[in-house]
Design a protein around this motif. Structure first.
Motif, PDB file in Angstrom:
ATOM      1  N   ASP A   1       8.805  -1.568  11.119  1.00  0.00           N
ATOM      2  CA  ASP A   1       8.063  -0.808  10.127  1.00  0.00           C
ATOM      3  C   ASP A   1       7.509  -1.772   9.092  1.00  0.00           C
ATOM      4  O   ASP A   1       7.781  -2.974   9.117  1.00  0.00           O
ATOM      5  N   ALA A   2       6.708  -1.248   8.175  1.00  0.00           N
ATOM      6  CA  ALA A   2       6.037  -2.092   7.183  1.00  0.00           C
ATOM      7  C   ALA A   2       7.031  -2.819   6.291  1.00  0.00           C
ATOM      8  O   ALA A   2       6.810  -3.967   5.900  1.00  0.00           O
ATOM      9  N   LYS A   3       8.151  -2.169   5.951  1.00  0.00           N
ATOM     10  CA  LYS A   3       9.113  -2.783   5.043  1.00  0.00           C
ATOM     11  C   LYS A   3       9.805  -3.986   5.655  1.00  0.00           C
ATOM     12  O   LYS A   3      10.244  -4.892   4.936  1.00  0.00           O
TER      13      LYS A   3
ATOM     14  N   ASN B   1       6.870  -7.250  -1.039  1.00  0.00           N
ATOM     15  CA  ASN B   1       6.869  -6.151  -1.986  1.00  0.00           C
ATOM     16  C   ASN B   1       6.148  -6.611  -3.248  1.00  0.00           C
ATOM     17  O   ASN B   1       6.545  -7.612  -3.848  1.00  0.00           O
TER      18      ASN B   1
ATOM     19  N   GLN C   1      -6.674   2.055  -2.494  1.00  0.00           N
ATOM     20  CA  GLN C   1      -5.817   2.486  -1.398  1.00  0.00           C
ATOM     21  C   GLN C   1      -4.937   1.363  -0.865  1.00  0.00           C
ATOM     22  O   GLN C   1      -4.298   1.518   0.159  1.00  0.00           O
ATOM     23  N   SER C   2      -4.888   0.224  -1.548  1.00  0.00           N
ATOM     24  CA  SER C   2      -4.144  -0.922  -1.046  1.00  0.00           C
ATOM     25  C   SER C   2      -2.647  -0.647  -1.038  1.00  0.00           C
ATOM     26  O   SER C   2      -2.076  -0.161  -2.021  1.00  0.00           O
ATOM     27  N   ARG C   3      -1.990  -0.970   0.081  1.00  0.00           N
ATOM     28  CA  ARG C   3      -0.539  -0.830   0.176  1.00  0.00           C
ATOM     29  C   ARG C   3       0.155  -1.899  -0.664  1.00  0.00           C
ATOM     30  O   ARG C   3       1.251  -1.705  -1.172  1.00  0.00           O
ATOM     31  N   PHE C   4      -0.513  -3.036  -0.820  1.00  0.00           N
ATOM     32  CA  PHE C   4       0.081  -4.162  -1.529  1.00  0.00           C
ATOM     33  C   PHE C   4      -0.705  -4.384  -2.813  1.00  0.00           C
ATOM     34  O   PHE C   4      -1.554  -5.256  -2.906  1.00  0.00           O
ATOM     35  N   ASP C   5      -0.440  -3.565  -3.812  1.00  0.00           N
ATOM     36  CA  ASP C   5      -1.177  -3.625  -5.075  1.00  0.00           C
ATOM     37  C   ASP C   5      -0.575  -4.702  -5.969  1.00  0.00           C
ATOM     38  O   ASP C   5       0.496  -4.533  -6.550  1.00  0.00           O
TER      39      ASP C   5
END
Length: 576
Positions: free
Chosen positions: A534-536, A565, A230-234
């Motif tokens: 935001d996250a970006k 990213n 579930q990692s956002r930063f894979d």
């Protein structure tokens, strides 16, 4: 590289200012051109050409400060007019002068169309042009080191990728020739975990380098075992390491078999056994733990202590005439109540002894460490010791933070001992140990239990002695001030993320940075990543100190913004 390439790069690079006075070899003052005064220049990487020893040279530095002066407006009369009118035509704005401060981080000389590291041994004349650095300039200057370059992000607030290098500790073109220690600091949410994993990427490329990860919160083990989906930063960490034909070894608490009576004494002392029978004083717990060990070590093997017979013998000895009266009363009370006795065995004795019981898939710490170095393959594994205790309740093993510290100390002592023996046998380990949550495991003060102090003392000794064995350490911590100074002083490369700009943390940082005021002000300008919309748009900014880059051999801090990213990080480093 053709002779006209350098002049072409200078021509193509944007000019933002010229060298001004006062300047010296440790810092350059620049007068900013009108065409650049509205640009964001703080943090920008710049360079200027100059002649030294009859050879072309190029100095690279980061803009660490911008100031505005207008001498015509400094008079008290003029200030009064400004208060009345707001501006003074012909003076306000038009007579402003902008200047900046350049912190020199690297100097390259040119000879036979090749660049070589040099130093700023003179100050170029005023009026010498200052140009912005871009990726093309860096690629040209560092062409001979291209295979060693690794990228964690871009120059702070700018677009060029900041070239870094992470060498293994052995010899050879990609080797540093010696081990060194690193530190990664920043408060929770500053991006430490992601940067730590990118650092692991950087070192994992060196397959001859063994890597150990002490993982008290399962941060790394979940990624490397493939459980963290579930990692956002894979970062494709597991896939990348496996692509190097490296083995990933993840050992959880239930995979580790503890050995030795001294270790048993420490574990039983830090367990819930003594609080359950009313012994809470640390000194009393130590005495009782030693009594118990003395009562069973000649009658049982360490692997048999989980039996009810061993428990009865241990408890009986603690209540014998050879111990104090208080222990005897406790034994009498429990021996007269079978239900209390049985409950104590099942809930407080057996779960602790499970740590010492041989079991399928289990391995001792010594065999785990020895196996990492004894293999015939030149490709070393990445070993993760997951000490979070996740899932131990299902195995019947008792676990807490104090016992976690006991096990970590056992690992540290075993690793250091094996490293020393290897060194005496003329072997160089070429190994890195990553220690997550170092501020909790080895605090300088406010030690909560004896085992924690033991970890701290073992680490202090290790950082002083293991470099010559080829064993380096990477400490990951939310705080700088609370780590023992003796550990911080031994670090050669350090990264500082957001959150150390106030109080004791900033005092400690200031001491490390050598009082470099402009650099410290630039660090203080880091904004909290969680203040982003935001996250970006989150920015994870870092100040680095030490020889982590071909642009940092002058010893001055470098500033960069980590990639936000994963695709950008993987692409920049040509991974997967």
């Amino acid at each position: 590289m053709e002779e006209n390439n350098t002049s072409r790069l200078i021509t193509d690079s944007e000019k933002i200012g010229v060298i001004s006075a006062p300047s010296n070899t440790s810092g350059i003052t620049i007068d900013i051109l009108d065409s650049a005064k509205s640009r964001k220049l703080i943090g920008e990487l710049t360079y200027f050409p100059f002649m030294q020893e009859n050879k072309p040279h190029y100095a690279i530095g980061q803009v660490t400060g911008i100031s505005l002066d207008n001498p015509l407006l400094e008079d008290s009369t003029m200030k009064k007019l400004i208060r009345e009118r707001g501006i003074i035509p012909g003076i306000s704005g038009s007579q402003d002068t902008y200047s900046g401060r350049l912190s020199i981080s690297a100097v390259f000389g040119e000879e036979d169309n090749r660049y070589f590291p040099s130093l700023l041994g003179t100050v170029p004349p005023t009026g010498s042009a200052i140009h912005l650095v871009d990726d093309t300039v860096l690629d040209s200057l560092l062409e001979r080191y291209r295979q060693q370059i690794f990228y964690l992000g871009r120059v702070y607030g700018s677009t060029p990728k900041l070239p870094l290098w992470f060498k293994h500790f052995g010899v050879g073109e990609d080797g540093a020739g010696e081990a060194y220690h690193l530190g990664l600091f920043g408060k929770s949410g500053s991006g430490k975990s992601v940067l730590a994993k990118t650092l692991l990427h950087a070192y994992a490329r060196h397959t001859q380098m063994a890597i150990f990860i002490v993982d008290p919160q399962a941060e790394f083990s979940m990624d490397l075992s493939g459980e963290n989906t579930q990692s956002r930063f894979d970062l494709k960490l597991r896939e990348t390491i496996l692509s190097y034909k490296r083995q990933i070894v993840v050992r959880n608490v239930d995979n580790l078999i503890l050995t030795g009576w001294p270790l048993f004494t420490e574990v039983i002392r830090e367990s819930n056994f003594f609080p359950k029978i009313g012994i809470k004083d640390p000194d009393e717990k130590q005495v009782a733990a030693e009594d118990i060990t003395r009562g069973i070590r000649d009658k049982f093997k360490i692997s048999e202590i989980g039996s009810k017979d061993a428990f009865f013998q241990a408890f009986k000895f603690m209540g014998s005439e050879s111990t104090n009266d208080r222990f005897q009363l406790i034994f009498k009370d429990f021996s007269q109540h079978q239900d209390k006795f049985d409950d104590l065995y099942l809930t407080a004795w057996k779960p602790v002894c499970e740590l010492f019981r041989p079991r399928e898939g289990g391995i001792t710490i010594r065999k785990l460490v020895q196996g990492t170095f004894s293999g015939k393959s030149p490709v070393r594994p990445v070993v993760v010791i997951n000490l979070s205790g996740t899932g131990v309740s299902e195995t019947g093993i008792f676990w807490n933070e104090a016992i976690q510290s006991v096990v970590i100390k056992s690992f540290l002592d075993t690793l250091t001992e094996i490293a020393e023996k290897a060194y005496m046998s003329n072997q160089f380990l070429n190994s890195l140990v990553i220690l997550d949550e170092a501020h909790r495991l080895a605090p300088d003060k406010d030690v909560q239990y004896a085992a924690q102090a033991g970890v701290r003392d073992s680490l202090i000794d290790a950082v002083r002695t293991t470099r010559k064995y080829g064993l380096g350490w990477l400490f990951i911590s939310q705080t700088l001030a609370s780590l023992p100074k003796a550990i911080v002083e031994q670090m050669r490369i350090m990264f500082f993320g957001f959150g150390l700009a106030y109080g004791n943390e900033f005092s400690a940082l200031k001491e490390i940075a050598g009082g470099e005021e402009n650099s410290l002000r630039l660090y203080q300008s880091f904004r909290d990543p969680h203040s982003s919309f935001d996250a970006k748009s989150k920015q994870y900014n870092y100040m680095s100190i030490g020889p982590v880059s071909p642009l940092s051999f002058a010893g001055t801090p470098l500033f960069f913004t980590a990639f936000n990213n994963p695709g950008e990080f993987l692409s920049a480093n040509k991974i997967m």
